[in-house]
Design a protein around this motif. Structure first.
Motif, PDB file in Angstrom:
ATOM      1  N   TYR A   1     -32.384 -29.669 -25.028  1.00 58.83           N
ATOM      2  CA  TYR A   1     -33.438 -28.660 -25.146  1.00 58.83           C
ATOM      3  C   TYR A   1     -33.289 -27.883 -26.445  1.00 58.83           C
ATOM      4  CZ  TYR A   1     -34.576 -29.252 -20.209  1.00 58.83           C
ATOM      5  OH  TYR A   1     -34.970 -29.756 -18.998  1.00 58.83           O
TER       6      TYR A   1
ATOM      7  N   ARG B   1     -35.665 -24.696 -28.884  1.00 63.41           N
ATOM      8  CA  ARG B   1     -36.875 -23.935 -29.186  1.00 63.41           C
ATOM      9  C   ARG B   1     -37.201 -24.209 -30.636  1.00 63.41           C
ATOM     10  NH1 ARG B   1     -38.978 -21.022 -25.183  1.00 63.41           N
ATOM     11  NH2 ARG B   1     -37.543 -20.292 -23.591  1.00 63.41           N
TER      12      ARG B   1
ATOM     13  N   THR C   1     -42.704 -26.088 -21.122  1.00 58.53           N
ATOM     14  CA  THR C   1     -41.799 -26.986 -21.837  1.00 58.53           C
ATOM     15  C   THR C   1     -42.578 -28.227 -22.220  1.00 58.53           C
ATOM     16  OG1 THR C   1     -39.910 -26.242 -20.519  1.00 58.53           O
ATOM     17  CG2 THR C   1     -39.647 -28.315 -21.710  1.00 58.53           C
TER      18      THR C   1
ATOM     19  N   THR D   1     -38.044 -30.443 -24.987  1.00 61.83           N
ATOM     20  CA  THR D   1     -36.957 -31.258 -24.482  1.00 61.83           C
ATOM     21  C   THR D   1     -37.161 -32.688 -24.959  1.00 61.83           C
ATOM     22  OG1 THR D   1     -35.746 -32.033 -22.530  1.00 61.83           O
ATOM     23  CG2 THR D   1     -38.096 -31.690 -22.258  1.00 61.83           C
TER      24      THR D   1
ATOM     25  N   ASN E   1     -41.450 -22.261 -29.158  1.00 67.31           N
ATOM     26  CA  ASN E   1     -41.900 -23.205 -28.145  1.00 67.31           C
ATOM     27  C   ASN E   1     -40.701 -23.986 -27.607  1.00 67.31           C
ATOM     28  OD1 ASN E   1     -44.904 -22.929 -28.334  1.00 67.31           O
ATOM     29  ND2 ASN E   1     -44.419 -23.415 -30.458  1.00 67.31           N
ATOM     30  N   LYS E   2     -40.624 -24.144 -26.284  1.00 67.03           N
ATOM     31  CA  LYS E   2     -39.511 -24.855 -25.652  1.00 67.03           C
ATOM     32  C   LYS E   2     -39.820 -26.351 -25.614  1.00 67.03           C
ATOM     33  CE  LYS E   2     -36.699 -24.873 -21.461  1.00 67.03           C
ATOM     34  NZ  LYS E   2     -36.617 -24.343 -20.095  1.00 67.03           N
TER      35      LYS E   2
END
Length: 124
Positions: free
Chosen positions: A107, A109, A66, A117, A114-115
């Motif tokens: 959050y 993607r 993340t 936050t 791709n993650k």
């Protein structure tokens, strides 16, 4: 400790639309392209770089990874989330929420999976 974060993309134009919109929501500027065609975003002392993989294979998202992006206010977190979903991102986990420590977190993607936050600092 870190100088930058580099992620891969299979479509830099699509990534530019997504990241230009999400960083604008946080008060940042549009990405710049370096001599190798990589996108570079500089914001609040950090750098995010986006590139097509140099080995010629498809870019894939990190499983379990993340990337955290600082937001100055809860309104910025909500604007970031809205800009991201409007520009090809996918909402994950929950809508922007306040955590027990007082931080507000969202959050997404990105279009390549791709993650990310965005979060405010803890207030308690």
């Amino acid at each position: 400790m870190f100088t930058h974060v580099m992620i891969g993309s299979n479509d830099l134009a699509r990534s530019r639309r997504f990241y230009d919109a999400t960083f604008a929501a946080l008060g940042g500027g549009p990405g710049k392209t370096d001599e190798r065609g990589r996108l570079i975003y500089a914001h609040d002392g950090g750098r995010l770089m986006i590139t097509t993989p140099i080995d010629g294979k498809p870019a894939t998202a990190a499983n379990g990874g993340t990337i955290g992006i600082a937001a100055a206010s809860p309104d910025q977190v909500r604007a970031w989330h809205a800009a991201g979903t409007a520009h090809g991102g996918t909402a994950i986990e929950s809508p922007p929420t306040e955590r027990p420590n007082g931080s507000v977190v969202a959050y997404l993607r990105d279009p390549d999976g791709n993650k990310l936050t965005a979060r405010t600092r803890a207030t308690r």
